[in-house]
Scaffold this motif. Structure first.
Motif, PDB file in Angstrom:
ATOM      1  N   SER A   1       4.090 -11.351  -2.813  1.00 59.61           N
ATOM      2  CA  SER A   1       5.750 -10.750  -2.314  1.00 59.61           C
ATOM      3  C   SER A   1       6.835 -11.691  -1.715  1.00 59.61           C
ATOM      4  CB  SER A   1       4.973 -10.993  -0.771  1.00 59.61           C
ATOM      5  OG  SER A   1       3.986  -9.463  -0.353  1.00 59.61           O
TER       6      SER A   1
ATOM      7  N   ASN B   1       9.713 -11.953  -5.839  1.00 56.05           N
ATOM      8  CA  ASN B   1       9.989 -11.295  -6.793  1.00 56.05           C
ATOM      9  C   ASN B   1      11.679 -10.962  -6.859  1.00 56.05           C
ATOM     10  OD1 ASN B   1      10.762 -10.682  -4.542  1.00 56.05           O
ATOM     11  ND2 ASN B   1       9.346  -9.146  -3.725  1.00 56.05           N
TER      12      ASN B   1
ATOM     13  N   TRP C   1      11.277  -0.309   0.327  1.00 48.89           N
ATOM     14  CA  TRP C   1      11.836   0.498  -0.452  1.00 48.89           C
ATOM     15  C   TRP C   1      11.078   0.439  -1.523  1.00 48.89           C
ATOM     16  CZ3 TRP C   1      12.366   5.804  -0.243  1.00 48.89           C
ATOM     17  CH2 TRP C   1      13.009   5.682  -1.318  1.00 48.89           C
ATOM     18  N   LYS C   2      11.099  -0.523  -2.458  1.00 48.13           N
ATOM     19  CA  LYS C   2      10.226  -0.615  -3.869  1.00 48.13           C
ATOM     20  C   LYS C   2       8.919  -0.898  -3.636  1.00 48.13           C
ATOM     21  CE  LYS C   2      10.386  -3.783  -7.964  1.00 48.13           C
ATOM     22  NZ  LYS C   2      11.441  -5.063  -8.227  1.00 48.13           N
ATOM     23  N   SER C   3       8.231  -1.075  -2.422  1.00 45.96           N
ATOM     24  CA  SER C   3       7.061  -1.562  -2.184  1.00 45.96           C
ATOM     25  C   SER C   3       6.281  -0.169  -1.912  1.00 45.96           C
ATOM     26  CB  SER C   3       6.677  -3.020  -1.796  1.00 45.96           C
ATOM     27  OG  SER C   3       5.608  -3.005  -1.450  1.00 45.96           O
ATOM     28  N   TYR C   4       7.310   0.277  -0.905  1.00 47.60           N
ATOM     29  CA  TYR C   4       6.086   1.705  -0.454  1.00 47.60           C
ATOM     30  C   TYR C   4       6.345   3.044  -1.381  1.00 47.60           C
ATOM     31  CZ  TYR C   4       5.592  -0.205   3.698  1.00 47.60           C
ATOM     32  OH  TYR C   4       4.931  -0.325   5.619  1.00 47.60           O
TER      33      TYR C   4
ATOM     34  N   PRO D   1       6.975   3.365  -4.603  1.00 46.72           N
ATOM     35  CA  PRO D   1       7.473   2.403  -6.354  1.00 46.72           C
ATOM     36  C   PRO D   1       8.206   3.047  -8.002  1.00 46.72           C
ATOM     37  CG  PRO D   1       4.888   1.989  -6.315  1.00 46.72           C
ATOM     38  CD  PRO D   1       5.989   2.641  -4.766  1.00 46.72           C
ATOM     39  N   GLU D   2       7.711   4.365  -7.376  1.00 45.47           N
ATOM     40  CA  GLU D   2       7.949   5.307  -8.537  1.00 45.47           C
ATOM     41  C   GLU D   2      10.027   6.405  -8.225  1.00 45.47           C
ATOM     42  OE1 GLU D   2       6.573   7.759  -4.416  1.00 45.47           O
ATOM     43  OE2 GLU D   2       6.193   5.811  -6.222  1.00 45.47           O
ATOM     44  N   GLU D   3      10.049   5.841  -7.381  1.00 39.87           N
ATOM     45  CA  GLU D   3      11.073   6.270  -7.027  1.00 39.87           C
ATOM     46  C   GLU D   3      12.359   4.874  -7.638  1.00 39.87           C
ATOM     47  OE1 GLU D   3      12.116   8.886  -5.514  1.00 39.87           O
ATOM     48  OE2 GLU D   3      10.011   9.678  -4.499  1.00 39.87           O
ATOM     49  N   GLU D   4      13.393   6.179  -7.847  1.00 34.49           N
ATOM     50  CA  GLU D   4      14.599   4.996  -8.103  1.00 34.49           C
ATOM     51  C   GLU D   4      14.729   3.846  -7.188  1.00 34.49           C
ATOM     52  OE1 GLU D   4      19.063   5.340  -9.937  1.00 34.49           O
ATOM     53  OE2 GLU D   4      17.938   7.546  -8.895  1.00 34.49           O
ATOM     54  N   ALA D   5      15.270   2.706  -7.886  1.00 34.15           N
ATOM     55  CA  ALA D   5      15.302   1.402  -6.949  1.00 34.15           C
ATOM     56  C   ALA D   5      16.518   1.566  -5.999  1.00 34.15           C
ATOM     57  CB  ALA D   5      15.363   0.362  -7.985  1.00 34.15           C
TER      58      ALA D   5
ATOM     59  N   ASP E   1       4.132  -5.102   3.602  1.00 31.50           N
ATOM     60  CA  ASP E   1       3.158  -4.462   3.059  1.00 31.50           C
ATOM     61  C   ASP E   1       1.807  -5.035   3.322  1.00 31.50           C
ATOM     62  OD1 ASP E   1       4.352  -4.656   0.300  1.00 31.50           O
ATOM     63  OD2 ASP E   1       4.036  -6.538  -0.482  1.00 31.50           O
TER      64      ASP E   1
END
Length: 533
Positions: A111, A114, A238-241, A243-247, A393
């Motif tokens: 964390s 990154n 948002w990226k951590s929760y 990850p499959e969605e568009e950043a 996290d």
């Protein structure tokens, strides 16, 4: 018999303090006082509160969630009391999480480095280069000269100073911007008389300028990802929760953040002009002010050298790369060349590295930047961002977010169009009390994600409202470091901050409540479904 030159074995080699050798009745009291200092008690407060939580709080038998709550209490106790330096407290998840069984050492350490942290590092190095070569000061003086007017137009001059501050804050941290711009502003105000005999019109204009600088730094920081740590924490979560969605990219945030900030900026300027800076005050202020002072300051800087031009070009190139990495679905941007492996932090560090390669042409062998010039890197902010991402996290993985989100169940009964303003109001109130918008974001955003899952709305509808609301810390000098820097000039009083800050906070909530369900739907796709596990 000893010789005259032989040392006396009975004489000590070092002088002895009799008060140390001879115990007295006050020795224990002095030792106790030296231990029971306010700072040591603050240090003990963290583990004591953590122990109380572990012993008294059950949370339905979920040990990991209870331990995460204990860690949160420990960390926030140290943050709020400043028992230890903030950067040290920000590193405490690195040992508390493994000790409490929340996450492994490697998982926590990830964390702290990154793409989000890389974005911050690169942009801070660029900002230090801008500061080193006085580009910010040159920009401020040129824009102030442009807006000065002849004869003096106080509202226009105020607009120039505030616009410069907001623009600089878009690319640099709010606190750094305020620290740089306050001396520029006070340098202009030094032309006016001071003391108890200061005319009322002068006093009002001084208040308007200082309030304009500190609030413009906050509003400008809303526009871009690099403007403030809150935006970076939100994007990192948002990226951590999901990850499959568009950043959320730099350009994506800018499409929403810039219009929001622009509306708030002009509202702030109108409020300051109405309360402190009427156009009719120009005649009174002209007696103390002329363009010669600003022109003299600008002439002292001299013409732009190669180093300044190159740093400015590098900054411009970085902004262009940020804006064009991912544009739209139809126009994917240059990021598609690397199959999505390159991030905003990638180009941030790359451009910063170029500064250590390109010569400055000032001295033989000298580069635009060297590591000695980076000794002012704000590691405290970088570590705080890492701590915020680590805590987010931990709150998610431990299940604590599911439990704490039930305290905000009342949002389920709130109409869809009222969700954003209600969340923004709650977040803005918390940030006034916690005195750190980063800490507020770290605390509230994971809860909002869980609430969004429960009430079946898009998480960004609540996340963005909560994150931006955490930046509406306008009421008190202690609400943010930027407010403290401005208040320390002595030109403003608490009543001024409460009066202007309250109007600005209400304006911000109105702007967000209008834009979030409209522009937010277009930019973030908040009308779409998001897979939440």
């Amino acid at each position: 018999m000893d010789s005259p030159t032989s040392p006396d074995t009975k004489t000590p080699l070092l002088p002895v303090d009799d008060s140390i050798q001879k115990p007295n009745s006050c020795g224990f009291c002095l030792s106790l006082k030296s231990i029971l200092t306010s700072n040591n008690l603050s240090i003990l407060l963290g583990p004591v509160l953590s122990t109380i939580v572990c012993q008294c709080v059950k949370l339905g038998g979920n040990v990991t969630s209870r331990n995460m709550l204990a860690v949160l209490v420990w960390i926030f106790a140290w943050w709020l009391t400043e028992a230890l330096p903030m950067p040290i407290t920000s590193m405490s998840p690195l040992f508390l999480f493994p000790f409490f069984g929340i996450a492994s050492a490697d998982d926590v350490a990830h964390s702290y480095m990154n793409d989000v942290i890389a974005l911050v590092l690169g942009s801070f190095i660029l900002a230090l280069a801008v500061e080193h070569y006085n580009i910010h000061k040159r920009l401020a003086l040129n824009i102030t000269l442009l807006f000065c007017g002849d004869p003096l137009n106080p509202p226009l001059l105020l607009l120039g100073i505030c616009a410069t501050t907001a623009f600089v804050s878009m690319w640099m941290h709010n606190v750094a911007t305020t620290v740089m711009m306050v001396p520029v502003a006070t340098g202009i105000l030094h032309r006016f008389p001071t003391g108890p005999n200061q005319p009322v019109v002068v006093s009002k204009f001084c208040r308007a300028v200082i309030l304009g600088v500190i609030y413009s730094a906050t509003i400008g920081g809303m526009s871009t990802l690099t403007g403030t740590g809150v935006n970076l924490i939100l994007v990192g979560m948002w990226k951590s929760y999901f990850p499959e969605e568009e950043a959320i990219t730099f350009s994506t945030w800018f499409l929403f953040g810039f219009p929001s900030a622009l509306l708030m900026f002009f509202a702030m300027w109108a409020i300051l002009c109405f309360l402190y800076c009427s156009r009719s005050s120009g005649q009174a202020l002209s007696a103390y002010f002329d363009k010669a002072y600003l022109k003299k300051e600008l002439e002292m800087l001299g013409p732009m050298a190669f180093a300044e031009k190159t740093v400015l070009a590098s900054f411009s190139m970085l902004i262009f790369l940020w804006m064009t990495r991912s544009i739209t679905d139809d126009i994917p941007g240059w990021g598609i060349l690397f199959n999505g492996r390159a991030g905003d932090g990638t180009v941030s560090v790359m451009v910063a590295t170029l500064l250590f390669i390109v010569p400055s042409k000032r001295k033989k062998g000298e580069k635009l930047m060297d590591w000695n010039k980076c000794n002012k890197l704000p590691w405290n902010i970088i570590l705080l961002l890492g701590a915020g991402l680590a805590i987010a996290d931990g709150v998610r993985s431990s299940g604590l977010a599911n439990i704490l989100s039930k305290t905000l169940d009342f949002l389920e009964a709130v109409p869809y169009f009222a969700m954003a303003p209600v969340v923004c109001l709650i977040s803005s109130i918390i940030t006034e009390l916690i005195t750190s918008n980063n800490a507020t974001t770290t605390l509230i955003v994971p809860l909002l994600i869980q609430i969004a899952k429960t009430i079946h709305v898009h998480p960004l509808l609540l996340m963005v409202a909560g994150g931006i609301g955490a930046q509406f810390a306008f009421l008190l000098p202690t609400s943010t470091p930027s407010n403290t820097v401005g208040f320390a000039t002595g030109h403003v009083e608490i009543q001024d901050m409460i009066k202007v800050g309250l109007a600005l906070k209400i304006t911000g909530i109105v702007v967000l409540s209008v834009l979030m369900p409209t522009l937010g739907t277009y930019v973030f796709g908040t009308n779409e479904r998001v897979g939440m596990t």
